[in-house]
Each structure stands twice: as structure tokens, then as C-alpha cells.
Scaffold this active site. Structure first.
Site, PDB file in Angstrom:
ATOM      1  N   CYS A  44       5.912   5.575   9.514  1.00  0.00           N
ATOM      2  CA  CYS A  44       6.299   4.594   8.339  1.00  0.00           C
ATOM      3  C   CYS A  44       7.881   4.846   7.875  1.00  0.00           C
ATOM      4  O   CYS A  44       8.650   4.300   7.867  1.00  0.00           O
ATOM      5  CB  CYS A  44       5.507   4.918   7.129  1.00  0.00           C
ATOM      6  SG  CYS A  44       4.092   4.304   7.557  1.00  0.00           S
ATOM      7  N   LYS A  46      10.994   3.778  10.102  1.00  0.00           N
ATOM      8  CA  LYS A  46      10.680   2.476  10.275  1.00  0.00           C
ATOM      9  C   LYS A  46      11.197   1.824   8.934  1.00  0.00           C
ATOM     10  O   LYS A  46      12.226   0.950   8.806  1.00  0.00           O
ATOM     11  CB  LYS A  46       9.478   1.937  10.661  1.00  0.00           C
ATOM     12  CG  LYS A  46       9.278   0.461  10.509  1.00  0.00           C
ATOM     13  CD  LYS A  46       7.746  -0.027  10.996  1.00  0.00           C
ATOM     14  CE  LYS A  46       6.528   0.171   9.827  1.00  0.00           C
ATOM     15  NZ  LYS A  46       6.761  -0.673   8.933  1.00  0.00           N
ATOM     16  N   GLY A  90       8.853  12.180  10.301  1.00  0.00           N
ATOM     17  CA  GLY A  90       8.594  11.284  11.425  1.00  0.00           C
ATOM     18  C   GLY A  90       7.278  10.401  10.956  1.00  0.00           C
ATOM     19  O   GLY A  90       7.281  10.135   9.682  1.00  0.00           O
ATOM     20  N   GLU A 127       0.679  -1.275  -0.009  1.00  0.00           N
ATOM     21  CA  GLU A 127       0.048   0.059  -0.037  1.00  0.00           C
ATOM     22  C   GLU A 127       1.091   1.107   0.048  1.00  0.00           C
ATOM     23  O   GLU A 127       1.992   1.214   0.544  1.00  0.00           O
ATOM     24  CB  GLU A 127      -1.050   0.012   0.984  1.00  0.00           C
ATOM     25  CG  GLU A 127      -0.212  -0.061   2.698  1.00  0.00           C
ATOM     26  CD  GLU A 127       0.324   0.861   3.138  1.00  0.00           C
ATOM     27  OE1 GLU A 127       1.370   0.971   3.963  1.00  0.00           O
ATOM     28  OE2 GLU A 127       0.306   2.113   2.674  1.00  0.00           O
ATOM     29  N   ASN A 164       9.246   4.585  -0.206  1.00  0.00           N
ATOM     30  CA  ASN A 164       9.255   5.471   0.923  1.00  0.00           C
ATOM     31  C   ASN A 164      10.703   5.924   1.390  1.00  0.00           C
ATOM     32  O   ASN A 164      10.964   6.978   1.836  1.00  0.00           O
ATOM     33  CB  ASN A 164       8.897   4.509   2.184  1.00  0.00           C
ATOM     34  CG  ASN A 164       7.668   4.760   2.394  1.00  0.00           C
ATOM     35  OD1 ASN A 164       6.740   5.494   1.732  1.00  0.00           O
ATOM     36  ND2 ASN A 164       6.928   4.192   3.692  1.00  0.00           N
ATOM     37  N   GLY A 195      11.766  21.426   6.947  1.00  0.00           N
ATOM     38  CA  GLY A 195      11.372  21.756   8.159  1.00  0.00           C
ATOM     39  C   GLY A 195      12.119  20.802   9.376  1.00  0.00           C
ATOM     40  O   GLY A 195      13.272  20.482   9.000  1.00  0.00           O
ATOM     41  N   LYS A 227       2.245  14.984  11.722  1.00  0.00           N
ATOM     42  CA  LYS A 227       1.891  15.592  10.575  1.00  0.00           C
ATOM     43  C   LYS A 227       0.535  16.187  10.732  1.00  0.00           C
ATOM     44  O   LYS A 227      -0.141  15.817  11.398  1.00  0.00           O
ATOM     45  CB  LYS A 227       1.911  14.939   9.003  1.00  0.00           C
ATOM     46  CG  LYS A 227       1.209  13.667   9.243  1.00  0.00           C
ATOM     47  CD  LYS A 227       1.318  12.805   7.825  1.00  0.00           C
ATOM     48  CE  LYS A 227       0.547  13.255   6.637  1.00  0.00           C
ATOM     49  NZ  LYS A 227       0.229  12.450   5.717  1.00  0.00           N
TER      50      LYS A 227
HETATM   51  C1  UDX Z   1       4.348   7.865   3.931  1.00  0.00           C
HETATM   52  C2  UDX Z   1       4.138   7.841   2.526  1.00  0.00           C
HETATM   53  O1  UDX Z   1       4.097   9.065   1.935  1.00  0.00           O
HETATM   54  C3  UDX Z   1       3.285   6.691   2.058  1.00  0.00           C
HETATM   55  O2  UDX Z   1       3.331   6.850   0.470  1.00  0.00           O
HETATM   56  C4  UDX Z   1       3.573   5.561   2.828  1.00  0.00           C
HETATM   57  O3  UDX Z   1       2.369   4.582   2.243  1.00  0.00           O
HETATM   58  C5  UDX Z   1       3.519   5.588   4.210  1.00  0.00           C
HETATM   59  O4  UDX Z   1       4.538   6.498   4.675  1.00  0.00           O
HETATM   60  P1  UDX Z   1       2.936   9.085   5.808  1.00  0.00           P
HETATM   61  O5  UDX Z   1       4.083   8.663   6.883  1.00  0.00           O
HETATM   62  O6  UDX Z   1       1.620   8.879   6.464  1.00  0.00           O
HETATM   63  O7  UDX Z   1       3.279   8.373   4.500  1.00  0.00           O
HETATM   64  O8  UDX Z   1       3.164  10.601   5.838  1.00  0.00           O
HETATM   65  P2  UDX Z   1       3.820  11.668   4.713  1.00  0.00           P
HETATM   66  O9  UDX Z   1       2.771  12.927   4.598  1.00  0.00           O
HETATM   67  O10 UDX Z   1       4.625  10.865   3.847  1.00  0.00           O
HETATM   68  O11 UDX Z   1       4.743  12.367   6.043  1.00  0.00           O
HETATM   69  C6  UDX Z   1       5.905  11.941   6.445  1.00  0.00           C
HETATM   70  C7  UDX Z   1       6.638  12.831   7.212  1.00  0.00           C
HETATM   71  O12 UDX Z   1       7.346  13.561   6.360  1.00  0.00           O
HETATM   72  C8  UDX Z   1       5.728  13.720   8.089  1.00  0.00           C
HETATM   73  O13 UDX Z   1       6.432  13.683   9.319  1.00  0.00           O
HETATM   74  C9  UDX Z   1       5.811  14.958   7.212  1.00  0.00           C
HETATM   75  O14 UDX Z   1       5.944  16.162   8.503  1.00  0.00           O
HETATM   76  C10 UDX Z   1       7.179  14.879   6.686  1.00  0.00           C
HETATM   77  N1  UDX Z   1       7.369  15.672   5.194  1.00  0.00           N
HETATM   78  C11 UDX Z   1       6.543  15.233   4.397  1.00  0.00           C
HETATM   79  C12 UDX Z   1       8.335  16.691   5.285  1.00  0.00           C
HETATM   80  O15 UDX Z   1       9.079  17.067   6.328  1.00  0.00           O
HETATM   81  N2  UDX Z   1       8.457  17.526   4.210  1.00  0.00           N
HETATM   82  C13 UDX Z   1       7.893  17.130   3.223  1.00  0.00           C
HETATM   83  O16 UDX Z   1       7.900  17.722   2.167  1.00  0.00           O
HETATM   84  C14 UDX Z   1       6.832  15.880   3.248  1.00  0.00           C
END
Ligand code: UDX
Length: 438
Positions: free
Chosen positions: A260, A263, A257, A151, A208, A253, A320
């Protein structure tokens, strides 16, 4: 089609609801009786925009049901998804004990042909181990196939991502299983990429890790911008307009975190080490991410001189926006660092307060009922999560409530010029030096 999903957490429940929404009949299984009782009572144990309506609608339509019985699920579903946690081990490798346990449980109740689908994020070659396990414990002669179907959902927009996937990846080594999977995904309008099982498993970790790499890249650029006075937001826009780079995931930023990225990156590094091909680039991605938060704390300390007995307002606890999830949240890491140096923290988050109360650090801070009440009497305001409502605050009121108009924007949520005009000393990430209040 009839399907079963074993593991009704963020991935399993959302996936089940979306499959029901497109017309399939779904049995969601979970060994946590409390979670199943909650779902049967019509409540959703997680915050995910749009999920509650989707679950209620499909339960009412009789397309979605919940049970603690694996046997019931396997009996009902021709396709059985495994969507249980694959938590990290201390060395970064993946704990596959939940996957192995479910494989044994499925084997114990399987009576005729089933497609067993790894939906959980698993290291490459896990599918082979699942197949071996089921073969060992299933009744003699029972046929099955194992498929990898990773996924790509993001928390906070999981329903959207599942209903509108960029692509569907199916890793299968059998035409019979592939045909069933293609029929399952017929209602979705998205390219279907058919691969072998190993490639499908590797796609997830590779995707990822690349996204985390992209974030650490722009964060490394932000450190340069702070030294030379450039604006990382302009640099990100300038490079992101190149279609080969793209403008997504270039938001500098305090770092990534969540449950996902940290890990999956650690797992990919561990897999690479196990395969004898150390992925040093990804180790640097981790280093940059950790350094980003340290540098941000240094900037706050430089401005405040001493943290001890200083009241600092922190807006944001979740990893987030649009989620209640505080797992591996950099906002929590930030608070832990400030508390360790004696700061008095008042924090607020629109959705993460309940989950944050389960964390030990929140016993050492004050959780305020609103952003403005968190800001009362603060010597500094720190934005740790980019919730849109924080940008909509009345900053004249914010300034009135603060001891000093000092803002540290860990997600570049605010506009430096506007903050300067309002009389704030503003510091973002990669936005040049402190912008002294006018
Ligand atoms: C992520 C992947 O995007 C997704 O495709 C996968 O299935 C699961 O892991 P998720 O962890 O839910 O999804 O959130 P995501 O929107 O990717 O953000 C992850 C982290 O990156 C957050 O802490 C967010 O603040 C940070 N982030 C994201 C940044 O610091 N800068 C960015 O430009 C985008």
C-alpha cells in the site's frame, strides 16, 4: 442486506466476511477459479489473523458464498463492491484496467438499480470514469449510482480494523445510494463521514501518504540521533505524548514497505503532477525511506568491512509482522542488497517463507526452518521485521551459535542495554553509535 463483492483478495474477502459477520448476505466473486475453488473447499488463500474462523462461520451460516460469476454476484447484491487490484505502473500512476474491466462486466449484466461501490484504492475522479463506463455499456434505461467507500484496513489486523473502524467514509452524489450505504453500515459503531465522491477518493491517498510521511519524519530524526548520540525511541515518545502528534507510526526502522504505502504514495504524487500541483513533500518522503535502508546497510558494511563470503542471518521476510505478505518488503530489499555484495544469507520468517519462495532472490539464499538455525555460524544477525518471537529468543543460545556477537536491529525490536549486558555489539536505528559488548 444482499451485497456482492467483486475481487476476493485481501480487501474483498476480509470485507465480505465482516459484512456477513454483522448479518448481511454476501456473494464474493473472483475471476480466479483456483482461488474460488480454494475458498469453496474451506481454505483461506491468505494469512490474516481471525479471517479463517470468520469465513468458515459465515459460510456455515449461509451468509457468505463464493462464485466466479459476476452475473450471479450482481443479480444477488443490491450493492456491488469493486475490490480488485489497482497496481502501480512504472511511472507510479495507477493501472485502472482491472477496475475498468469490472465496470464493463457489471454493465453487461446489470438489470435493475444497483449501487456500484469503489472499495479499491483509486485516484481521485475514478468514480466519474466508472460511471461513464457503466452508462456506456449498460442496457438503455438501467439506473445505477457509483459510490466511493475507501477501506483503511491494515494487513495483519484487517478483521479488527474492519469490525472497529475509526470512521466510515462514504462518497456519494445521490441520496438514494447514500441511504442504502448508511443502512449497510448500520451494524457498525463508528462515525460515518459523508462526502462527495472526489473527496472520499482523495481521503484514502491523503491518509496513507500522511502515515508514510510520519514514518519518514521519525526516520529522518533517527539519522540525526545517530549523529548526535540521541535515542530516537525517547524522542518519539517525547513528541508522541503530544495529543496533536500521537504516538502511533513513530517507530523508526529500515523504512515502510508493503503493497500500500509505496504504491499509494507514488499514485498520489502522480495524481498531483497530473493535476499540475507537484507534491514535492511526498517525493522527499520517498527519498528518506530509500535512504533509511541504504544507511542501515552502510552501518552493517562498516562493522563487517567486507560482505563477500560472510554469513549473515536475516530474521524477517514479510513487510511487517502478523502477515505472510512479502510484497514490497524492505526485508527483501535488504537481502537483495546484501546478496549483491556477495554475502551468504540465511533467513527465516514465521509466516512469510512460502510467499518468499516465489521471489527470485530466495534462490540465492538459504531459508532456514527456524530463527536459531538461520543464526548458526552467522558473522552478524540482522532483524528486518519486528516479529515478537524474535525478541523472545534465548540470546545466550544466539550468542553461542554466532561467530561473533554482532546484532543489527532494523526495527529497534531489542533493548540496547540488555544486548550490551549479554555481550553483544548492538546497533539499532537512531539509537546512537554501536553499543560495544561488555
Ligand atoms: C497501511 C495503512 O496503515 C492502512 O490504513 C491502509 O489501509 C493500507 O496501508 P499496511 O500497509 O497493511 O496498512 O501496514 P502498516 O501497519 O501501515 O505498515 C506499513 C509499513 O510501515 C510496514 O512496512 C511497517 O513496518 C512500516 N511502519 C509502520 C514503520 O516503519 N514504522 C511505523 O511506525 C509503522
Amino acid at each position: 442486506m444482499e451485497i456482492a463483492i467483486i475481487g476476493s483478495g485481501y480487501v474483498g474477502l476480509t470485507t465480505g466476511a465482516c459484512f456477513a459477520e454483522v448479518g448481511h448476505s454476501v456473494t464474493c466473486v473472483d475471476n480466479n477459479a483456483v482461488k474460488i475453488e480454494t475458498l469453496l473447499a474451506g481454505e483461506i488463500p491468505i494469512y490474516e489473523p481471525g479471517l479463517e474462523d470468520l469465513v468458515k462461520k459465515n459460510v456455515a451460516a449461509g451468509r457468505l458464498r463464493f462464485t466466479t460469476s459476476t452475473e450471479e454476484g450482481v443479480a444477488a447484491g443490491k450493492i456491488v463492491f469493486i475490490a480488485v487490484p489497482t497496481p502501480p505502473q512504472p511511472d507510479g500512476s495507477v493501472d485502472l484496467s482491472f477496475i475498468e474491466k469490472v465496470a464493463r462486466e457489471v454493465a453487461a449484466v446489470i438489470k435493475d438499480y444497483r449501487v456500484i461501490v469503489d472499495k479499491s484504492t483509486v485516484p481521485v475522479k475514478t468514480g466519474e470514469k466508472v460511471a461513464e463506463t457503466i452508462k456506456r455499456y449498460a442496457p438503455e434505461g438501467v439506473e445505477f449510482d457509483v459510490v466511493s467507500n475507501p477501506e483503511f484496513l491494515r494487513e495483519g489486523c484487517a478483521v479488527h480494523d474492519l469490525m472497529n473502524p475509526d470512521r466510515i467514509v462514504i462518497g456519494a452524489n445521490s441520496d438514494r445510494a447514500l441511504a442504502l450505504m448508511q443502512k449497510l453500515y448500520e451494524p457498525f459503531v463508528a462515525p460515518v463521514l459523508v462526502t462527495d465522491i472526489n473527496s472520499a477518493e482523495l481521503i484514502k491517498h491523503a491518509a496513507n501518504s500522511f502515515l508514510a510521511l510520519k514514518i519518514s519524519y521519525i526516520n529522518a530524526v533517527s539519522a540525526l540521533c545517530e549523529r548526535c548520540g540521541a535515542d530516537v525511541e525517547k524522542v518519539a515518545e517525547g513528541i508522541g505524548r503530544d495529543s496533536r502528534i500521537g504516538d502511533k507510526f513513530l517507530n523508526a526502522g529500515i523504512g515502510y514497505g508493503g503493497s500500500c504505502f509505496p504504491k499509494d504514495l507514488a499514485a498520489f504524487i502522480a495524481i498531483s503532477d497530473q493535476l499540475g500541483v507537484p507534491f514535492n513533500l511526498l517525493k522527499e518522503v520517498q527519498n528518506i525511506n530509500a535512504g533509511q535502508l541504504d544507511r542501515f546497510v552502510d552501518v552493517i558494511r562498516e562493522a563487517l568491512w567486507v560482505f563477500r563470503e560472510k554469513r549473515i542471518a536475516v530474521l524477517g521476510l514479510t513487510f511487517k509482522p502478523q502477515t505472510d505478505d512479502v510484497r514490497c518488503s524492505v526485508a527483501i530489499d535488504l537481502i537483495e542488497k546484501l546478496v549483491a555484495e556477495g554475502a551468504e544469507i540465511r533467513a527465516y520468517d514465521p509466516k512469510g517463507m512460502e510467499k518468499a519462495k516465489e521471489l527470485s532472490v530466495t534462490s540465492k539464499i538459504t531459508l532456514a526452518p527456524s530463527a536459531l538455525e538461520a543464526i548458526d555460524g552467522a558473522e552478524a544477525l540482522v532483524i528486518a521485521t519486528d516479529w515478537p518471537e524474535f525478541a523472545a529468543l534465548d540470546f545466550n543460545e544466539v550468542k553461542r551459535r554466532m561467530v561473533a556477537p554482532l546484532i543489527f536491529d532494523g526495527r529497534n525490536l531489542l533493548d540496547p542495554g540488555t544486548m550490551a549486558q549479554l555481550g553483544f555489539t548492538y546497533r539499532g536505528v537512531g539509537r546512537g553509535r554501536c553499543v560495544a559488548g561488555s
